[in-house]
Write a protein that holds these residues in place. Structure first.
Motif: not given
Length: 189
Positions: A134, A150, A153-160, A163
Motif C-alpha cells: 500500500k 483525495k 483515496g477514491i481509487q483505493m477505497g481508503i480515506s484521504e 493515504s
C-alpha cells in the motif's frame, strides 16, 4: 474496424494488436503515448530520448502482444512495466545515474539526504519496489502519477487521511534507507 481510441476497451484494442491489426496498434499508441511521455519524462529530460524510449516500448508491446499478452491485469500497468525496462536499458547503456527525486512536504524532504550524492536509477526504484504494497502504490500514485490524496483515496477505497499517512510512512522508510546508505558510504561499511 476501430475509430476512436477512447471509446473501445483495452481488451478489444489488444485483441486487434494480437491479430497484427495496424489500426489497433495505432489506437493503442494514441491512447497511451501521452501517459508514457509523462511517466518517462520524470527520469529523462530530453524529449527526443523520451520519445525514442516510448517507440522502443511500443515495438516491444506489439511484439509481445502477439505472443504473450493475456487478458489479466491492467494494460496500462503492463505497458508501463515494459517502458520501465526500456528506461532501465537506456540508463544502463548510457551508464548514467540520476539524482534521487525530491519529494518535499515540510521537513520530509528526502532529497536533502542525498544532496550531491548520485544514485543508480535501478537502485532507487528497487527500494521503492520493496516498500510495503500500500505504501508503494500510494507513493507511486502521488509522486510519479501526480494524483491527489483525495483521488488516491477514491481509487483505493481508503480515506484521504489514510493515504497521507501511508505516504508519510513510505517517505519515512525511504528516508531511513537513505540515511543508512549515507552512513555506509561515509564509513566505508
Amino acid at each position: 474496424m476501430f475509430s476512436n481510441p477512447f471509446v473501445l476497451s483495452d481488451a478489444k484494442i489488444m485483441s486487434g494488436c494480437q491479430q497484427n491489426d495496424r489500426k489497433a496498434q495505432e489506437l493503442l499508441y494514441k491512447r497511451y503515448f501521452d501517459k508514457l511521455l509523462l511517466y518517462i519524462k520524470r527520469y529523462v529530460k530530453e524529449e527526443d530520448i523520451a520519445c525514442s524510449i516510448i517507440n522502443d516500448t511500443f515495438l516491444s508491446v506489439f511484439k509481445a502482444a502477439i505472443n504473450s499478452y493475456q487478458e489479466q491485469g491492467n494494460v496500462e500497468g503492463w505497458i508501463k512495466k515494459i517502458a520501465y525496462n526500456k528506461m532501465s536499458d537506456h540508463f544502463r547503456r548510457e551508464k548514467q545515474t540520476i539524482k534521487f527525486l525530491e519529494v518535499e512536504t515540510g521537513s520530509n524532504n528526502i532529497g536533502s539526504y542525498v544532496d550531491e550524492m548520485e544514485l543508480d536509477f535501478m537502485l532507487i526504484l528497487s527500494k521503492i519496489d520493496v516498500l510495503p504494497e500500500k505504501q508503494r502504490l500510494i507513493f507511486n500514485k502521488y509522486v510519479f502519477d501526480g494524483f491527489s490524496h483525495k483521488e488516491i483515496g477514491i481509487q483505493m477505497g481508503i480515506s484521504e487521511g489514510t493515504s497521507k499517512w501511508l505516504l508519510s510512512e513510505a517517505r519515512k522508510n525511504l528516508k531511513q534507507w537513505l540515511e543508512s546508505l549515507d552512513k555506509d558510504l561515509k564509513y566505508g561499511q
